[in-house]
Design a protein around this motif. Structure first.
Motif, PDB file in Angstrom:
ATOM      1  N   LEU A   1      34.369   1.049   6.055  1.00  0.00           N
ATOM      2  CA  LEU A   1      34.648   2.410   6.274  1.00  0.00           C
ATOM      3  C   LEU A   1      34.525   2.987   7.655  1.00  0.00           C
ATOM      4  CD1 LEU A   1      31.569   3.930   3.618  1.00  0.00           C
ATOM      5  CD2 LEU A   1      34.156   3.526   3.418  1.00  0.00           C
TER       6      LEU A   1
ATOM      7  N   MET B   1      26.456   0.135  -4.091  1.00  0.00           N
ATOM      8  CA  MET B   1      27.579   0.278  -2.819  1.00  0.00           C
ATOM      9  C   MET B   1      28.484  -1.126  -3.062  1.00  0.00           C
ATOM     10  SD  MET B   1      24.613   1.423  -0.173  1.00  0.00           S
ATOM     11  CE  MET B   1      25.638   1.534   1.472  1.00  0.00           C
TER      12      MET B   1
ATOM     13  N   THR C   1      23.620  -5.771   6.422  1.00  0.00           N
ATOM     14  CA  THR C   1      24.284  -6.020   5.205  1.00  0.00           C
ATOM     15  C   THR C   1      23.543  -5.596   4.146  1.00  0.00           C
ATOM     16  OG1 THR C   1      25.543  -7.486   3.576  1.00  0.00           O
ATOM     17  CG2 THR C   1      24.054  -8.495   5.094  1.00  0.00           C
TER      18      THR C   1
ATOM     19  N   SER D   1      29.075  -3.610   2.229  1.00  0.00           N
ATOM     20  CA  SER D   1      28.567  -2.368   2.651  1.00  0.00           C
ATOM     21  C   SER D   1      27.530  -2.580   3.580  1.00  0.00           C
ATOM     22  CB  SER D   1      28.160  -1.353   1.603  1.00  0.00           C
ATOM     23  OG  SER D   1      29.378  -1.006   0.911  1.00  0.00           O
ATOM     24  N   THR D   2      27.037  -1.705   4.366  1.00  0.00           N
ATOM     25  CA  THR D   2      25.951  -1.973   5.317  1.00  0.00           C
ATOM     26  C   THR D   2      24.969  -0.755   5.394  1.00  0.00           C
ATOM     27  OG1 THR D   2      27.104  -1.132   7.383  1.00  0.00           O
ATOM     28  CG2 THR D   2      27.040  -3.537   6.920  1.00  0.00           C
TER      29      THR D   2
ATOM     30  N   PRO E   1      32.104  -2.595   9.506  1.00  0.00           N
ATOM     31  CA  PRO E   1      32.004  -2.079   8.154  1.00  0.00           C
ATOM     32  C   PRO E   1      33.441  -1.483   7.574  1.00  0.00           C
ATOM     33  CG  PRO E   1      30.737  -0.565   9.511  1.00  0.00           C
ATOM     34  CD  PRO E   1      31.230  -1.903  10.256  1.00  0.00           C
TER      35      PRO E   1
END
Ligand code: FES
Ligand code: FE2
Length: 415
Positions: free
Chosen positions: A410, A370, A39, A374-375, A408
């Protein structure tokens, strides 16, 4: 028959050399079992940053310098990098000790030079003095520091406040909390014998300096741990000399060693082992948990220096100071040798400052931008980063979230 140090050194290097040759021959590399997501908040979260500063930098042994930096009795260096003012000094008995650099009269900074040699430290405020084993030597008008009955009231003021310090394998470790206990042998564990092979006690300091970067200290540290970025980021500077596709990784508890494979080692495939010259050829990094990188090698081929990079977090998650010192293994031989080592400091600093730390600063600004959750992802070849982040997070009691169970936001593009 017990193995001599020289045999152990040679056998270790030969074993590493064989692994390198196998990897070159088979186009393989040491790899982690799987890629790993982390993360982004690990780099940016102020609460995690505060926990790291306390647990990793105040309550963990940290490298203050090399033994050879304070070789003589009375030689000292100040060590303020963790935020606590500390002086590290070798006593007349040869022992290395560390003290809060605080005069016990009214708290003035006792030792104001950053390094030197002294049998007595004298406070510049009112002139109290202390021997280099921490005991008070004299106080002007000491007879006026009495209680109502006329007895001395100096008591606890008679000894500087000690901080745990220990010397192992040519490294001086300090744990920047007075009264804490430090078990340096437990901390180093199986890494100790590997550090011993470097013979750091024979290394001589040649040049030091400071590199600052507006990034998280772990983002800066990450750039030292993998050679995967050589081909792209260091296209002109390192890629001509080093392969980016081979990692030789060994973990030792929270510490590790990573070798980078110089292209000249490709010639080993056609040579007998005795002709490899393995004793002069291997370079890479030793990571001493939590913040120290010892780089053996140079940014040009065929040279071997020791560069110590000690990374320290600033007040905020986005500030890092790297203390960078270069040493001549085995000592400086000639004036030309010294110049060569000095030039090597400049060459490494140039690569770090114009490439790695530019990426680190830009990348850190990006991480802040971000969206929450987010990662980033570490590949199987970025094996050392995977271990560093897992270990650091566990050590502060804030283990990494299980990203695999929380994919995640996305969606991955369809293959
Ligand atoms: S504070 Fe050091 S002598 Fe007064
Ligand atoms: Fe780099």
């Amino acid at each position: 028959m017990t193995e001599t140090f020289a045999e152990r050194l040679h056998q270790t290097r030969l074993g590493l050399g064989r692994r390198i040759v196998d990897h070159i021959r088979n186009t393989t590399s040491d790899l982690a079992d799987s890629a790993m997501r982390n993360t982004v908040s690990v780099y940016t979260d102020p609460a995690r940053h505060a926990a790291e500063r306390q647990k990793l930098f105040r309550e963990t042994p940290v490298v203050a310098c090399l033994s050879s930096d304070i070789r003589e009795p009375g030689q000292f260096r100040t060590f303020d990098e963790t935020g606590a003012p500390i002086v590290v000094v070798r006593g007349r008995d040869g022992e290395v000790r560390a003290f809060l650099n605080v005069c016990l009269h009214r708290g003035a900074r006792l030792v104001r030079e950053t390094q030197g040699k002294a049998n007595l430290f004298t406070c510049w405020f009112h002139g109290w003095s202390y021997a280099n084993d921490g005991r008070m030597a004299a106080a002007p008008e000491a007879e006026r520091f009495t209680d109502a009955r006329g007895a001395s009231a100096l008591g606890a003021s008679k000894h500087l406040i000690a901080v745990p310090a220990a010397e192992r394998y040519g490294l001086v470790f300090v744990q920047a909390t007075p009264g804490s206990t430090m078990d340096i042998d437990a901390h180093l564990g199986a890494f100790g014998p590997q550090l011993e092979l470097l013979e750091l006690d024979k290394a001589e300091r040649v040049k030091d300096g400071v590199l600052k970067v507006a990034s998280n200290w772990k983002y800066a540290l990450d750039t030292y741990g993998e050679g995967y970025h050589f081909a792209a980021l260091h296209k002109q500077t390192l890629a001509p000399y080093f392969r980016n596709d081979i990692t030789v990784y060994d973990g030792f508890g929270p510490h590790h060693r990573v070798l980078f494979v110089g292209r000249e080692l490709e010639a080993w495939l056609d040579k007998a082992e005795e002709d490899w010259g393995v004793d002069d050829a291997l370079g890479g990094i030793h990571y001493i948990f939590p913040n120290t990188i010892l780089f053996a090698g140079a940014v040009s081929p065929g040279k071997r220096y020791y560069t110590l990079f000690r990374h320290f977090p600033g007040e905020t998650p986005g500030e890092t100071t790297t203390y960078k010192t270069i040493y001549a293994p085995g000592g400086v031989k000639t004036a030309e040798h010294r110049k060569e080592v000095e030039d090597a400091w400049d060459a490494t600093a140039h690569v770090v400052a114009t490439e790695d730390y530019v990426v680190s600063a830009e990348g850190y600004r990006n991480l802040i931008a971000m969206p929450a959750g987010s990662t980033v992802i570490y590949g199987r070849q970025e094996i050392s980063l995977q271990n560093v982040h897992r270990t650091l997070a566990a050590a502060i009691g804030m283990p990494l979230p299980d990203i695999a169970a929380n994919p995640p936001p996305l969606k991955e593009a369809a293959e």
